[in-house]
Design a protein around this motif. Structure first.
Motif, PDB file in Angstrom:
ATOM      1  N   ALA A   1      -4.632   3.044  -5.029  1.00  0.00           N
ATOM      2  CA  ALA A   1      -3.964   3.097  -3.732  1.00  0.00           C
ATOM      3  C   ALA A   1      -2.935   1.990  -3.576  1.00  0.00           C
TER       4      ALA A   1
ATOM      5  N   SER B   1      -2.102   7.247  -2.501  1.00  0.00           N
ATOM      6  CA  SER B   1      -3.507   7.217  -2.131  1.00  0.00           C
ATOM      7  C   SER B   1      -4.012   8.605  -1.774  1.00  0.00           C
ATOM      8  N   LEU B   2      -3.223   9.358  -1.008  1.00  0.00           N
ATOM      9  CA  LEU B   2      -3.661  10.669  -0.548  1.00  0.00           C
ATOM     10  C   LEU B   2      -3.505  11.765  -1.589  1.00  0.00           C
TER      11      LEU B   2
ATOM     12  N   PHE C   1       0.829  -1.193   0.000  1.00  0.00           N
ATOM     13  CA  PHE C   1       0.000   0.000   0.000  1.00  0.00           C
ATOM     14  C   PHE C   1       0.864   1.244   0.000  1.00  0.00           C
ATOM     15  N   ASP C   2       0.569   2.178  -0.871  1.00  0.00           N
ATOM     16  CA  ASP C   2       1.325   3.417  -0.987  1.00  0.00           C
ATOM     17  C   ASP C   2       0.446   4.564  -0.503  1.00  0.00           C
ATOM     18  N   MET C   3       0.682   5.011   0.722  1.00  0.00           N
ATOM     19  CA  MET C   3      -0.162   6.037   1.334  1.00  0.00           C
ATOM     20  C   MET C   3      -0.067   7.355   0.570  1.00  0.00           C
TER      21      MET C   3
END
Length: 143
Positions: A78, A71-72, A66-68
């Motif tokens: 995500a 994602s943000l 998961f790549d925060m």
């Protein structure tokens, strides 16, 4: 204790029980267990549980990718799924035991950083242009 059993006459009784147990165990060794409906149901339940556990383990592995930031702050998804640009770089990774795999990943990360910096510069230029346009609008309104 053995003398007490002999005195009570229970030795013979004990030996007959032991021989009966041995004979029963020997007879049960020859029993063949056939397929039953219950066995089929239990097998299906076991397979279902194993698949469920495997799915849980796979989910944990996917969560580690998961790549925060992506994602943000935008991006295609995500989870680090191979996109055309990233997929090509990931295919170059070889599976031998040397350490050159890290070099490919570092190059890939450097490319992403450069792309991100270029996007930031473009956004800053747009903000400056918008501020200049607002300043010109205000000065023309004052006249």
């Amino acid at each position: 204790m053995a003398e007490m059993m002999f005195a009570l006459g229970q030795t013979k009784k004990k030996k007959t029980e032991e021989t009966k147990v041995r004979k029963t165990k020997a007879d049960l060794k020859d029993v063949v267990i056939t397929d039953t409906i219950e066995k089929g149901i239990r097998k299906e339940q076991f397979d279902r549980d194993q698949k469920w556990k495997a799915t849980g383990r796979d989910q944990i592995k996917r969560n580690t990718n998961f790549d925060m930031a992506r994602s943000l702050f935008g991006g295609t998804s995500a989870v680090n799924e191979p996109t055309p640009a990233r997929g090509a770089a990931r295919q170059q990774v070889d599976d031998d035991d040397d350490d050159d795999d890290d070099e490919v990943e570092v190059e890939e990360e450097e490319e992403e950083v450069e792309e991100y910096e270029e996007e930031e510069e473009e956004e800053e230029e747009e903000i400056e242009e918008d501020e200049d346009d607002e300043d010109e609008d205000e000065s023309s309104d004052e006249d």
